[in-house]
Design a protein around this motif. Structure first.
Motif, mmCIF file in Angstrom:
data_model
loop_
_atom_site.group_PDB
_atom_site.id
_atom_site.type_symbol
_atom_site.label_atom_id
_atom_site.label_comp_id
_atom_site.label_asym_id
_atom_site.label_seq_id
_atom_site.Cartn_x
_atom_site.Cartn_y
_atom_site.Cartn_z
ATOM 1 N N LEU A 15 -72.288 41.245 -15.015
ATOM 2 C CA LEU A 15 -70.902 41.420 -14.814
ATOM 3 C C LEU A 15 -70.238 40.160 -14.768
ATOM 4 N N VAL A 16 -69.021 39.938 -15.683
ATOM 5 C CA VAL A 16 -68.286 38.488 -15.489
ATOM 6 C C VAL A 16 -67.105 39.005 -15.524
ATOM 7 N N LEU A 17 -65.988 37.922 -15.134
ATOM 8 C CA LEU A 17 -64.796 37.700 -14.958
ATOM 9 C C LEU A 17 -64.486 37.021 -16.554
ATOM 10 N N ASP A 18 -63.637 37.918 -17.370
ATOM 11 C CA ASP A 18 -63.136 37.195 -18.489
ATOM 12 C C ASP A 18 -61.885 37.506 -18.667
ATOM 13 N N GLY A 19 -61.074 36.516 -19.651
ATOM 14 C CA GLY A 19 -59.813 36.468 -19.855
ATOM 15 C C GLY A 19 -59.138 35.692 -21.312
ATOM 16 N N TRP A 20 -58.263 35.986 -21.588
ATOM 17 C CA TRP A 20 -57.829 35.266 -22.808
ATOM 18 C C TRP A 20 -56.309 35.378 -22.909
ATOM 19 N N PRO A 21 -55.632 34.323 -23.640
ATOM 20 C CA PRO A 21 -54.310 34.184 -23.678
ATOM 21 C C PRO A 21 -53.673 35.256 -24.515
ATOM 22 N N GLU A 22 -52.570 35.687 -23.987
ATOM 23 C CA GLU A 22 -51.653 37.027 -24.532
ATOM 24 C C GLU A 22 -50.293 36.650 -24.861
ATOM 25 N N GLY A 23 -49.969 35.270 -25.007
ATOM 26 C CA GLY A 23 -48.849 35.014 -25.429
ATOM 27 C C GLY A 23 -48.469 33.693 -24.620
ATOM 28 N N PRO A 24 -47.207 33.070 -24.815
ATOM 29 C CA PRO A 24 -46.745 31.775 -24.412
ATOM 30 C C PRO A 24 -46.735 32.035 -22.788
ATOM 31 N N GLY A 25 -47.754 31.209 -22.119
ATOM 32 C CA GLY A 25 -47.620 31.190 -20.535
ATOM 33 C C GLY A 25 -48.077 32.532 -19.843
ATOM 34 N N ARG A 26 -48.646 33.250 -20.767
ATOM 35 C CA ARG A 26 -49.602 34.354 -20.198
ATOM 36 C C ARG A 26 -50.777 34.705 -20.736
ATOM 37 N N SER A 27 -51.486 35.189 -19.687
ATOM 38 C CA SER A 27 -52.897 35.376 -20.214
ATOM 39 C C SER A 27 -53.251 36.794 -19.352
ATOM 40 N N TYR A 28 -54.418 37.301 -19.752
ATOM 41 C CA TYR A 28 -54.824 38.655 -19.363
ATOM 42 C C TYR A 28 -56.371 38.259 -18.791
ATOM 43 N N ALA A 29 -56.556 38.935 -17.443
ATOM 44 C CA ALA A 29 -57.780 38.809 -17.018
ATOM 45 C C ALA A 29 -58.640 40.052 -16.855
ATOM 46 N N THR A 30 -59.729 40.143 -16.927
ATOM 47 C CA THR A 30 -60.495 41.634 -16.814
ATOM 48 C C THR A 30 -61.964 41.426 -16.312
ATOM 49 N N VAL A 31 -62.528 42.304 -15.958
ATOM 50 C CA VAL A 31 -64.094 42.488 -15.554
ATOM 51 C C VAL A 31 -64.861 43.051 -16.677
ATOM 52 N N CYS A 32 -65.791 42.246 -17.315
ATOM 53 C CA CYS A 32 -66.370 42.981 -18.212
ATOM 54 C C CYS A 32 -68.000 43.027 -17.806
ATOM 55 N N PHE A 33 -68.512 44.213 -18.169
ATOM 56 C CA PHE A 33 -70.172 44.263 -18.392
ATOM 57 C C PHE A 33 -70.645 43.514 -19.389
ATOM 58 N N THR A 34 -71.739 42.688 -19.109
ATOM 59 C CA THR A 34 -72.575 42.152 -20.124
ATOM 60 C C THR A 34 -73.564 42.695 -20.522
ATOM 61 N N TYR A 35 -73.705 42.961 -21.765
ATOM 62 C CA TYR A 35 -75.190 43.572 -22.444
ATOM 63 C C TYR A 35 -76.070 42.807 -23.170
ATOM 64 N N SER A 36 -77.087 43.101 -23.277
ATOM 65 C CA SER A 36 -78.123 42.474 -24.214
ATOM 66 C C SER A 36 -79.089 43.334 -24.954
ATOM 67 N N LYS A 37 -79.606 42.850 -25.893
ATOM 68 C CA LYS A 37 -80.565 43.740 -26.765
ATOM 69 C C LYS A 37 -81.698 42.774 -27.482
ATOM 70 N N PRO A 38 -82.888 43.058 -27.153
ATOM 71 C CA PRO A 38 -83.922 42.322 -27.842
ATOM 72 C C PRO A 38 -83.898 42.812 -29.442
ATOM 73 N N LEU A 39 -83.792 41.668 -30.569
ATOM 74 C CA LEU A 39 -84.022 42.074 -31.694
ATOM 75 C C LEU A 39 -85.168 41.738 -32.283
ATOM 76 N N SER A 40 -85.952 42.483 -33.090
ATOM 77 C CA SER A 40 -86.986 42.382 -33.710
ATOM 78 C C SER A 40 -87.027 41.523 -35.034
ATOM 79 N N LEU A 41 -87.784 40.423 -35.209
ATOM 80 C CA LEU A 41 -87.401 39.799 -36.099
ATOM 81 C C LEU A 41 -88.465 40.062 -37.494
ATOM 82 N N THR A 42 -89.160 41.017 -37.285
ATOM 83 C CA THR A 42 -90.004 41.415 -38.485
ATOM 84 C C THR A 42 -89.115 42.003 -39.617
ATOM 85 N N GLY A 43 -89.234 41.573 -40.719
ATOM 86 C CA GLY A 43 -88.448 41.849 -41.995
ATOM 87 C C GLY A 43 -86.983 41.302 -42.010
ATOM 88 N N ALA A 44 -86.952 40.072 -41.157
ATOM 89 C CA ALA A 44 -85.744 39.494 -41.157
ATOM 90 C C ALA A 44 -85.565 38.809 -42.534
#
Ligand SMILES: CC(C)(COP(=O)(O)OP(=O)(O)OC[C@H]1O[C@@H](n2cnc3c(N)ncnc32)[C@H](O)[C@@H]1OP(=O)(O)O)[C@@H](O)C(=O)NCCC(=O)NCCS
Length: 165
Positions: A135-164
């Motif tokens: 879980l992380v606190l994330d945020g990004w600018p939304e305009g001059p002098g304004r930014s947006y903050a939110t809580v995000c769930f982080t996800y992860s997935k193993p990728l098979s390299l076979t056939g890459a």
């Protein structure tokens, strides 16, 4: 009333600067600026930006991989499918392409963050094999002098390299 079916060809390709003018549906002006900044980072090989278009060239989906955010992983980022084209499998095609971009760099892990109040996107990622790992606190600018903050769930997935490629 009767159903009519047509086959629609899609093209998957790198985003070009001239595409930015046709992506207003993907977010407000701040989002277009963020895409432009991400495009600049592609010159340093830190980011890859992918576009899906209809056969007539109209963009219907955009997304990116950030290779600088995590160690030994690519972070899926800024995923967006045009409203009218959602729930038809386009997002799945986009995610599959972004995962291939990660594999092509020899990396075997994809990560992403989902806002806590976006259960539909979270369900899609889980269906595609992503597992919540934080879980992380994330945020990004939304305009001059304004930014947006939110809580995000982080996800992860193993990728098979076979056939890459
Ligand atoms: C999240 C998002 C990128 C997913 O893209 P999408 O094109 O809608 O995703 P898909 O169609 O591949 O899969 C999603 C849904 O379509 C269904 N689906 C997939 N293929 C299908 C097909 N061939 N026919 C019918 N339905 C299909 C899935 O079961 C899933 O069901 P849901 O509508 O209950 O969620 C897109 O919905 C979006 O841009 N949302 C707004 C922005 C956003 O939330 N971005 C993600 C931030 S983390």
């Amino acid at each position: 009333m009767h159903d009519v079916r047509i086959e629609v060809g899609l093209a998957v390709r790198d985003l070009e600067p001239t595409d930015l003018a046709d992506l207003d549906w993907s977010g407000g002006p701040h989002h277009i600026r963020a895409l432009a900044a991400a495009y600049e980072r592609s010159f340093a090989d830190q980011v890859e930006l992918v576009l899906i278009t209809l056969g007539n060239g109209l963009p219907i989906a955009v997304g990116a991989v950030d290779f600088a955010k995590r160690d030994a992983a690519g972070e899926l980022w800024m995923l967006s499918v045009r409203d009218e084209w959602q729930s038809l499998g386009v997002g799945t095609i986009l995610i599959t392409e972004l995962e291939d971009r990660i594999r092509r760099r020899g990396l075997s892990r994809a990560t992403l963050g989902v806002e806590h109040d976006n259960p539909r996107a979270a369900a899609l990622y889980q269906r595609l094999g992503y597992v919540q790992d934080g879980l992380v606190l994330d945020g990004w600018p939304e305009g001059p002098g304004r930014s947006y903050a939110t809580v995000c769930f982080t996800y992860s997935k193993p990728l098979s390299l076979t056939g890459a490629i």
